[in-house]
Design an enzyme around this catalytic site. Sequence first.
Site, short mmCIF file in Angstrom:
data_model
loop_
_atom_site.label_atom_id
_atom_site.label_comp_id
_atom_site.label_asym_id
_atom_site.label_seq_id
_atom_site.Cartn_x
_atom_site.Cartn_y
_atom_site.Cartn_z
N ASP A 105 92.81 46.22 69.89
CA ASP A 105 91.75 45.02 69.85
C ASP A 105 90.19 45.62 69.40
O ASP A 105 89.63 44.61 68.68
CB ASP A 105 91.36 44.73 71.62
CG ASP A 105 92.64 43.69 72.23
OD1 ASP A 105 93.34 43.44 71.29
OD2 ASP A 105 92.81 43.36 73.10
N LYS A 152 88.10 19.05 71.12
CA LYS A 152 89.09 17.74 70.88
C LYS A 152 88.10 16.64 70.94
O LYS A 152 88.94 15.29 70.76
CB LYS A 152 89.86 18.07 72.06
CG LYS A 152 91.01 19.22 71.85
CD LYS A 152 91.97 19.20 73.07
CE LYS A 152 92.85 20.24 73.05
NZ LYS A 152 93.85 20.58 74.13
N HIS A 175 99.76 41.00 72.18
CA HIS A 175 98.59 41.70 72.73
C HIS A 175 98.47 43.14 71.99
O HIS A 175 99.32 43.54 71.32
CB HIS A 175 98.86 41.87 74.27
CG HIS A 175 98.27 40.87 75.03
ND1 HIS A 175 96.95 40.29 74.93
CD2 HIS A 175 99.08 39.80 75.77
CE1 HIS A 175 97.06 39.07 75.86
NE2 HIS A 175 98.20 38.94 76.29
N ILE A 178 98.99 46.05 72.87
CA ILE A 178 100.20 47.08 72.67
C ILE A 178 101.31 46.60 72.03
O ILE A 178 101.95 47.45 71.26
CB ILE A 178 100.74 46.90 74.15
CG1 ILE A 178 101.86 48.10 74.39
CG2 ILE A 178 101.38 45.58 74.66
CD1 ILE A 178 102.18 48.60 76.05
#
Length: 369
Positions: free
Chosen positions: A164, A72, A135, A137
């Site tokens: 993942d 930033k 996520h 799942i």
Amino acid sequence: MTKPGQGPLAGLRIVEISGLGPTPFAAMLLADMGADVIRIARPGSGGAEAHVLGLDRDILDRGRDVLELDLKSDMDRATARALIVCADALVEGMRPGVMERLGLGPEDFPENPALVYGRMTGWGQSGPLADRAGHDINYIGLTGALHAMGTPERPAIPLNLLGDFGGGGMYLAFGMLAALIHARATGQGQVVDAAITDGTAHLMAMISGMAQQGAWSDRRGENLLDGTAPFYTTYECADGGHMAVGAIEPKFWTALIEGLELEADALPDRADRANWPRLREILAACFAMRSREDWTAVFEGTDACATPVLTIAEAPQHPHNRARATFVSHDGLEHPAPAPKLSRTPGAIGAGSDRNRLSPAEALARWKA
């Protein structure tokens, strides 16, 4: 530990924007094979997973140094940009649009037309769910994979290995290598849009094909590979340990039955699925009579496809894993060794360390030298 620049990807320069799960996993895969990966992390965060999970260090962070930048900040963003201009590739796992708003998106580097821009998300860069949180799942649930695993009562969660790392990080690394080969041949980079949903669906290719042709049931507890078959499941032993049985082919089944000291002619026909529950009861009663170690010894050297279910702590000590150096000690932890093994230019855990903080000057000098 190897010196920088060794491995099949030696000379490849990759910027990693620090993220969670599949992003550092993909960066680890590339670093293990010799790529020079510099991680850009938020000040004070260091290893992303370690920071979130409260770990002292995370195995996924191995093999690369860290440049801490506040994206930033105009000055820090300019440093990141200068580093990316020198890179062959970039990996990031932000939500769609975040990198563009920072001025670090794929279209912001015209002076580096061969840049391969790897993007890791759960839902992908487009589609109705692209901006939604999720996520592992959730992603595997939307592809049919989660529904296919478990007992009739409920799906089983395969840790976060399937989404993942399997459908995510490995597909990102594979896609990046494909794009890098193309870039070296043509001078043209491209965006690698790696969505966990896409990768998981791809991993389900065989099961999907079976289901569409009547060889796989959408009801759990009726299939060959979901733990229902008496010859493809786990059995508890007398000491509470378990044995994994994968005796699918008839010759392997014969070896299994011989090891269990059962009479094949006295058993129900395993070809009839109606007999599977009774067969499981018979085998379960046998395995329950002896310890895991006893059964391991019984099936050692046979083709019964019966092996012990090891704990995470036990796995590095197994003779086969030791013989292949499947695990290596590094930085005070047992690490899974780089995989796969290459005969001429094998991968290795690199000299970089998430504990080594680079200054902007050091990072830029490293790639501009």
